[in-house]
Design a protein around this motif. Structure first.
Motif, PDB file in Angstrom:
ATOM      1  N   VAL A  30      25.820  33.120  58.895  1.00  0.00           N
ATOM      2  CA  VAL A  30      25.087  33.234  60.251  1.00  0.00           C
ATOM      3  C   VAL A  30      24.641  31.833  60.396  1.00  0.00           C
ATOM      4  CG1 VAL A  30      24.861  35.852  60.345  1.00  0.00           C
ATOM      5  CG2 VAL A  30      23.021  34.335  59.438  1.00  0.00           C
ATOM      6  N   GLU A  31      24.307  31.174  59.408  1.00  0.00           N
ATOM      7  CA  GLU A  31      23.666  29.761  59.655  1.00  0.00           C
ATOM      8  C   GLU A  31      23.753  28.926  58.582  1.00  0.00           C
ATOM      9  OE1 GLU A  31      19.588  27.449  60.974  1.00  0.00           O
ATOM     10  OE2 GLU A  31      19.705  29.496  61.035  1.00  0.00           O
ATOM     11  N   VAL A  32      24.017  27.442  58.829  1.00  0.00           N
ATOM     12  CA  VAL A  32      24.303  26.563  57.557  1.00  0.00           C
ATOM     13  C   VAL A  32      23.079  25.687  57.837  1.00  0.00           C
ATOM     14  CG1 VAL A  32      25.591  24.868  56.329  1.00  0.00           C
ATOM     15  CG2 VAL A  32      26.554  26.851  57.429  1.00  0.00           C
ATOM     16  N   HIS A  33      22.441  25.130  56.781  1.00  0.00           N
ATOM     17  CA  HIS A  33      21.436  23.937  57.136  1.00  0.00           C
ATOM     18  C   HIS A  33      21.006  23.273  55.825  1.00  0.00           C
ATOM     19  CE1 HIS A  33      18.456  26.922  55.236  1.00  0.00           C
ATOM     20  NE2 HIS A  33      19.097  27.894  55.718  1.00  0.00           N
ATOM     21  N   ARG A  34      20.548  22.043  55.892  1.00  0.00           N
ATOM     22  CA  ARG A  34      20.284  21.143  54.899  1.00  0.00           C
ATOM     23  C   ARG A  34      18.905  21.491  54.340  1.00  0.00           C
ATOM     24  NH1 ARG A  34      22.456  16.329  52.923  1.00  0.00           N
ATOM     25  NH2 ARG A  34      23.864  16.305  54.719  1.00  0.00           N
ATOM     26  N   ASP A  35      18.789  21.728  53.065  1.00  0.00           N
ATOM     27  CA  ASP A  35      17.452  21.761  52.310  1.00  0.00           C
ATOM     28  C   ASP A  35      16.892  20.466  51.915  1.00  0.00           C
ATOM     29  OD1 ASP A  35      15.061  22.478  51.260  1.00  0.00           O
ATOM     30  OD2 ASP A  35      16.334  23.899  49.821  1.00  0.00           O
ATOM     31  N   ALA A  36      15.847  19.838  52.851  1.00  0.00           N
ATOM     32  CA  ALA A  36      15.066  18.841  52.485  1.00  0.00           C
ATOM     33  C   ALA A  36      14.584  18.587  51.159  1.00  0.00           C
ATOM     34  CB  ALA A  36      14.078  18.628  53.772  1.00  0.00           C
ATOM     35  N   GLU A  37      13.913  19.780  50.602  1.00  0.00           N
ATOM     36  CA  GLU A  37      13.342  20.035  49.268  1.00  0.00           C
ATOM     37  C   GLU A  37      14.522  19.845  48.318  1.00  0.00           C
ATOM     38  OE1 GLU A  37      10.948  23.436  49.046  1.00  0.00           O
ATOM     39  OE2 GLU A  37       9.653  22.850  50.959  1.00  0.00           O
ATOM     40  N   ALA A  38      15.570  20.010  48.470  1.00  0.00           N
ATOM     41  CA  ALA A  38      16.551  20.276  47.566  1.00  0.00           C
ATOM     42  C   ALA A  38      17.165  18.825  47.537  1.00  0.00           C
ATOM     43  CB  ALA A  38      17.459  21.296  47.632  1.00  0.00           C
ATOM     44  N   ARG A  39      16.964  17.703  47.994  1.00  0.00           N
ATOM     45  CA  ARG A  39      17.246  16.354  48.210  1.00  0.00           C
ATOM     46  C   ARG A  39      18.710  16.297  48.818  1.00  0.00           C
ATOM     47  NH1 ARG A  39      15.675  12.952  42.684  1.00  0.00           N
ATOM     48  NH2 ARG A  39      13.977  14.667  42.236  1.00  0.00           N
ATOM     49  N   GLY A  40      18.777  17.074  50.176  1.00  0.00           N
ATOM     50  CA  GLY A  40      19.926  17.078  50.738  1.00  0.00           C
ATOM     51  C   GLY A  40      20.835  18.079  50.575  1.00  0.00           C
ATOM     52  N   GLY A  41      20.502  19.221  49.506  1.00  0.00           N
ATOM     53  CA  GLY A  41      21.406  20.214  49.436  1.00  0.00           C
ATOM     54  C   GLY A  41      21.383  21.058  50.504  1.00  0.00           C
ATOM     55  N   TRP A  42      22.772  21.913  50.538  1.00  0.00           N
ATOM     56  CA  TRP A  42      22.830  22.781  51.643  1.00  0.00           C
ATOM     57  C   TRP A  42      22.500  24.188  51.160  1.00  0.00           C
ATOM     58  CZ3 TRP A  42      24.297  21.104  56.459  1.00  0.00           C
ATOM     59  CH2 TRP A  42      24.540  19.907  56.622  1.00  0.00           C
ATOM     60  N   ARG A  43      22.116  25.064  52.091  1.00  0.00           N
ATOM     61  CA  ARG A  43      21.782  26.310  51.861  1.00  0.00           C
ATOM     62  C   ARG A  43      22.525  26.857  53.232  1.00  0.00           C
ATOM     63  NH1 ARG A  43      17.811  27.675  48.240  1.00  0.00           N
ATOM     64  NH2 ARG A  43      16.954  25.829  47.219  1.00  0.00           N
ATOM     65  N   VAL A  44      22.468  28.334  52.813  1.00  0.00           N
ATOM     66  CA  VAL A  44      23.144  29.224  54.068  1.00  0.00           C
ATOM     67  C   VAL A  44      22.038  30.424  54.274  1.00  0.00           C
ATOM     68  CG1 VAL A  44      25.439  28.394  54.149  1.00  0.00           C
ATOM     69  CG2 VAL A  44      24.773  30.172  52.610  1.00  0.00           C
ATOM     70  N   ASP A  45      22.275  30.937  55.445  1.00  0.00           N
ATOM     71  CA  ASP A  45      21.869  32.106  55.676  1.00  0.00           C
ATOM     72  C   ASP A  45      22.930  33.192  55.922  1.00  0.00           C
ATOM     73  OD1 ASP A  45      19.370  30.912  55.863  1.00  0.00           O
ATOM     74  OD2 ASP A  45      19.035  31.187  58.127  1.00  0.00           O
ATOM     75  N   VAL A  46      22.704  34.430  55.114  1.00  0.00           N
ATOM     76  CA  VAL A  46      24.135  35.507  55.295  1.00  0.00           C
ATOM     77  C   VAL A  46      23.635  36.733  55.536  1.00  0.00           C
ATOM     78  CG1 VAL A  46      25.916  36.421  53.562  1.00  0.00           C
ATOM     79  CG2 VAL A  46      25.175  34.086  53.266  1.00  0.00           C
ATOM     80  N   ARG A  47      24.269  37.217  56.435  1.00  0.00           N
ATOM     81  CA  ARG A  47      23.912  38.688  56.720  1.00  0.00           C
ATOM     82  C   ARG A  47      24.993  39.574  55.901  1.00  0.00           C
ATOM     83  NH1 ARG A  47      21.181  41.505  60.018  1.00  0.00           N
ATOM     84  NH2 ARG A  47      20.693  40.010  61.318  1.00  0.00           N
ATOM     85  N   PHE A  48      24.443  40.442  55.155  1.00  0.00           N
ATOM     86  CA  PHE A  48      25.061  41.445  54.368  1.00  0.00           C
ATOM     87  C   PHE A  48      24.862  42.877  54.973  1.00  0.00           C
ATOM     88  CE2 PHE A  48      24.239  38.108  51.291  1.00  0.00           C
ATOM     89  CZ  PHE A  48      25.115  37.975  50.640  1.00  0.00           C
TER      90      PHE A  48
END
Length: 67
Positions: A30-48
């Motif tokens: 449902v959303e894709v975003h960059r994680d600043a704390e993970a040095r530019g790593g990508w994280r997602v929000d998922v509806r299960f």
């Protein structure tokens, strides 16, 4: 990975335990975003299915896109 993709946890992932899900849980991004704390790593929000709110901040390396 894009919004709307169907995903599941990778076979080697143990992240499903952290989120209180089953290892074969499938969901929709449902959303894709960059994680600043993970040095530019990508994280997602998922509806299960069966969850009240999306699971937030799952590292994309823990998931794979399914057809």
């Amino acid at each position: 990975m894009m919004v709307g993709d169907r995903v599941k946890f990778r076979r080697a992932s143990k992240a499903w335990k952290y989120y209180g899900l089953e290892p074969d849980a499938k969901g929709c991004v449902v959303e894709v975003h960059r994680d600043a704390e993970a040095r530019g790593g990508w994280r997602v929000d998922v509806r299960f299915p069966g969850t009240a709110e999306p699971e937030r901040g799952i590292e994309i390396e823990e998931l794979e896109v399914i057809p």
